[in-house]
Design a protein around this motif. Structure first.
Motif, PDB file in Angstrom:
ATOM      1  N   SER A  88     -32.047  -3.034 -12.616  1.00 20.85           N
ATOM      2  CA  SER A  88     -33.418  -3.168 -12.130  1.00 20.85           C
ATOM      3  C   SER A  88     -33.528  -2.953 -10.626  1.00 20.85           C
ATOM      4  O   SER A  88     -34.624  -2.957 -10.074  1.00 20.85           O
ATOM      5  N   GLY A  89     -32.375  -2.797  -9.947  1.00 21.35           N
ATOM      6  CA  GLY A  89     -32.383  -2.641  -8.500  1.00 21.35           C
ATOM      7  C   GLY A  89     -32.182  -3.945  -7.754  1.00 21.35           C
ATOM      8  O   GLY A  89     -32.286  -3.975  -6.521  1.00 21.35           O
ATOM      9  N   MET A  90     -31.863  -5.021  -8.468  1.00 18.82           N
ATOM     10  CA  MET A  90     -31.655  -6.324  -7.848  1.00 18.82           C
ATOM     11  C   MET A  90     -30.195  -6.498  -7.437  1.00 18.82           C
ATOM     12  O   MET A  90     -29.298  -6.332  -8.261  1.00 18.82           O
ATOM     13  N   PRO A  91     -29.925  -6.823  -6.171  1.00 16.88           N
ATOM     14  CA  PRO A  91     -28.559  -7.150  -5.768  1.00 16.88           C
ATOM     15  C   PRO A  91     -28.176  -8.509  -6.368  1.00 16.88           C
ATOM     16  O   PRO A  91     -28.696  -9.545  -5.962  1.00 16.88           O
ATOM     17  N   VAL A  92     -27.282  -8.511  -7.359  1.00 12.03           N
ATOM     18  CA  VAL A  92     -26.945  -9.744  -8.081  1.00 12.03           C
ATOM     19  C   VAL A  92     -25.675 -10.393  -7.565  1.00 12.03           C
ATOM     20  O   VAL A  92     -25.399 -11.560  -7.873  1.00 12.03           O
ATOM     21  N   GLN A  93     -24.887  -9.668  -6.783  1.00 15.46           N
ATOM     22  CA  GLN A  93     -23.668 -10.252  -6.220  1.00 15.46           C
ATOM     23  C   GLN A  93     -23.387  -9.613  -4.867  1.00 15.46           C
ATOM     24  O   GLN A  93     -23.616  -8.421  -4.670  1.00 15.46           O
ATOM     25  N   THR A  94     -22.921 -10.444  -3.927  1.00 16.97           N
ATOM     26  CA  THR A  94     -22.540  -9.953  -2.614  1.00 16.97           C
ATOM     27  C   THR A  94     -21.212 -10.570  -2.208  1.00 16.97           C
ATOM     28  O   THR A  94     -20.880 -11.689  -2.607  1.00 16.97           O
ATOM     29  N   LYS A  95     -20.453  -9.842  -1.418  1.00 21.03           N
ATOM     30  CA  LYS A  95     -19.179 -10.333  -0.895  1.00 21.03           C
ATOM     31  C   LYS A  95     -19.078  -9.938   0.566  1.00 21.03           C
ATOM     32  O   LYS A  95     -19.278  -8.778   0.914  1.00 21.03           O
ATOM     33  N   ILE A  96     -18.779 -10.913   1.415  1.00 18.74           N
ATOM     34  CA  ILE A  96     -18.602 -10.669   2.835  1.00 18.74           C
ATOM     35  C   ILE A  96     -17.143 -10.931   3.186  1.00 18.74           C
ATOM     36  O   ILE A  96     -16.619 -12.017   2.916  1.00 18.74           O
ATOM     37  N   VAL A  97     -16.479  -9.954   3.758  1.00 13.05           N
ATOM     38  CA  VAL A  97     -15.098 -10.103   4.203  1.00 13.05           C
ATOM     39  C   VAL A  97     -15.097 -10.182   5.728  1.00 13.05           C
ATOM     40  O   VAL A  97     -15.554  -9.262   6.405  1.00 13.05           O
ATOM     41  N   GLU A  98     -14.592 -11.303   6.241  1.00 12.66           N
ATOM     42  CA  GLU A  98     -14.588 -11.517   7.680  1.00 12.66           C
ATOM     43  C   GLU A  98     -13.386 -10.840   8.324  1.00 12.66           C
ATOM     44  O   GLU A  98     -12.487 -10.341   7.643  1.00 12.66           O
ATOM     45  N   LYS A  99     -13.344 -10.836   9.630  1.00 13.40           N
ATOM     46  CA  LYS A  99     -12.292 -10.139  10.353  1.00 13.40           C
ATOM     47  C   LYS A  99     -10.908 -10.736  10.115  1.00 13.40           C
ATOM     48  O   LYS A  99      -9.903 -10.045  10.258  1.00 13.40           O
ATOM     49  N   ASN A 100     -10.855 -12.013   9.750  1.00 14.25           N
ATOM     50  CA  ASN A 100      -9.573 -12.650   9.449  1.00 14.25           C
ATOM     51  C   ASN A 100      -9.237 -12.580   7.964  1.00 14.25           C
ATOM     52  O   ASN A 100      -8.321 -13.255   7.494  1.00 14.25           O
ATOM     53  N   ASP A 101     -10.008 -11.785   7.213  1.00 14.67           N
ATOM     54  CA  ASP A 101      -9.842 -11.567   5.772  1.00 14.67           C
ATOM     55  C   ASP A 101     -10.302 -12.736   4.905  1.00 14.67           C
ATOM     56  O   ASP A 101     -10.119 -12.707   3.685  1.00 14.67           O
TER      57      ASP A 101
END
Length: 233
Positions: free
Chosen positions: A186-199
């Motif tokens: 449907s175009g909905m972002p259902v999951q997100t993941k953020i990886v920081e500089k220290n992993d």
């Protein structure tokens, strides 16, 4: 406000995706990119409100350990910087963050304490390094801050949810290394993941989504007892 940082950055990325679409990638994935961006744009235009269950996993790369959180979220878009958000954690501890009309309240019942202030100052107090601003970014601002979409592919998430996976890499200095977004049919972002500089990584998943419900503006105002200690943020 340690817990607020990863949530802010993840939800900011998600709402940024709802508000506008980044620049498309080139090459053989161009057709897939065009398709998912069109879906996201239709979703953005039709979304008047959102209520969903929320889960979050925080991964500590140094300790190789994970912490899990669960709760729910309310979101109501608006023009400019007036979008309203309420995030209520239920596990492992009860905390509520409400953002509305340029103000925020972070209520911690176990401490009988509420931190209040302007939404623009949340990032400083929470160590969010400007990510709340991404909740209100225009398409032009997103294009200025992120490289063209990378690693565009189809992927099925747990629960059998078919998605298109996207990777966003920031330009210049940023508080994180890259972000990943999974967008459903449907175009909905259902999951997100953020990886920081220290992993270290923070993954958020929305489920049980209810779109375009009639939500009262009172939902974004936390009613506090008179004995709650108020701290200026």
């Amino acid at each position: 406000m340690k817990k607020l940082f990863p949530l802010s950055i993840v939800f900011a990325m998600l709402v940024g995706a709802l508000i506008s679409s980044p620049k498309a990638a080139s090459g053989q994935s161009a057709g897939l990119v065009s398709s998912v961006l069109n879906r996201m744009e239709r979703n953005r235009q039709s979304l008047k409100s959102l209520k969903a269950s929320l889960s979050m996993e925080k991964y500590n790369a140094q300790l190789r350990d994970k912490d899990n959180y669960s709760g729910w979220v309310l979101y109501m878009p608006a023009t400019g910087r007036d979008a309203s958000v309420r995030i209520e954690w239920q596990k492992p501890q009860h905390e509520i963050l409400a953002v509305s009309k340029g103000q925020y309240t972070l209520f911690r019942p176990r401490l009988n304490q509420a931190i209040v202030g302007k939404s623009g100052s949340v990032k400083g107090k929470a160590g969010a390094s400007g990510v709340l601003d991404m909740m209100y970014m225009s398409r032009q601002q997103l294009e200025a801050r992120f490289q063209p979409l990378q690693d565009v592919r189809e992927e099925t998430l747990w629960g059998g949810i078919s998605t298109i996976h996207l990777t966003l890499v920031p330009k210049g200095n940023a508080s994180f290394k890259y972000a990943e977004i999974w967008v459903d049919s449907s175009g909905m972002p259902v999951q997100t993941k953020i990886v920081e500089k220290n992993d270290d990584a923070t993954t958020m998943r929305l489920s049980g989504m209810e779109r375009n419900l009639r939500i009262s503006s009172d939902e974004f105002n936390i009613k506090l007892d008179s004995n709650v200690k108020i701290v200026k943020g």
